[in-house]
Design a protein around this motif. Structure first.
Motif: not given
Length: 139
Positions: A27-30, A42-49, A101-104, A112-123
Motif C-alpha cells: 500500500t506504499f505510495l509516494i 495503508h490508505g493514510r497520508f503519513i508523512l510529508f518530506l 524520523a526513523q521512529w516515525l 500507530d493511529e497517531r501518525v497520519g490522517i485519512i486524506p479527505p475525499m476529492k470533490r
C-alpha cells in the motif's frame, strides 16, 4: 541565434532514504506535492518530506490535534509546524532528526493511529453541459 536549453534535471528529495523501509509494503505510495513528497501507507497520508528552506526542511507529520501531545511526549523534537499548525514538524536541523524520523516511519508501519490522517475525499468537478460551453449551444 537560438538559445540552447539545458535539460531539466529533477532534483531528488533529500529525505527519500527515510521511506526506503516502506517500499516493500503493497500500500506504499509516494506523490509529489507542493515541492515535497507526500507519503501514504495503508490508505493514510503519513508523512510529508520537505526539503526546501525553513520552515519547510524536514518531516511534517499529518496527525489529528488530539494525538500531538503524546507524539511530542515520545519525541520532544516534534512541534506544531509554524504555518501548518495542524501538523507536527521535525526539522532537519534537530540533533535527533535521523532517529526521530526513523521512529516515525516505524510507528506508521506498525499502524500507530497517531501518525497520519485519512486524506479527505476529492470533490468531483462539475462538468459543464455542452449547451453551457461557448460556441457549443443548441442552435
Amino acid at each position: 541565434m537560438p538559445s540552447r536549453r539545458e535539460p531539466v534535471v529533477k532534483r531528488l528529495n533529500r529525505h527519500l532514504w527515510l521511506v526506503e523501509p516502506l517500499e516493500d509494503e503493497p500500500t506504499f505510495l509516494i506523490k509529489a506535492m507542493f515541492g515535497g513528497k507526500a507519503v501514504y501507507l495503508h490508505g493514510r497520508f503519513i508523512l510529508f518530506l520537505a526539503d526546501k528552506e525553513e520552515p519547510w526542511r524536514g518531516v511534517l507529520v499529518p496527525t489529528e490535534r488530539e494525538h500531538q501531545p503524546s507524539l511530542i511526549a515520545d519525541r520532544p523534537a516534534l512541534a506544531p509546524h509554524e504555518i501548518l499548525g495542524k501538523w507536527l514538524y521535525l526539522p532537519e536541523a534537530a540533533d535527533s532528526f535521523e532517529t526521530d524520523a526513523q521512529w516515525l516511519v516505524q510507528r506508521a508501519r506498525a499502524g500507530d493511529e497517531r501518525v497520519g490522517i485519512i486524506p479527505p475525499m476529492k470533490r468531483a468537478r462539475k462538468r459543464k453541459s455542452p449547451a453551457s460551453r461557448p460556441g457549443q449551444g443548441n442552435s
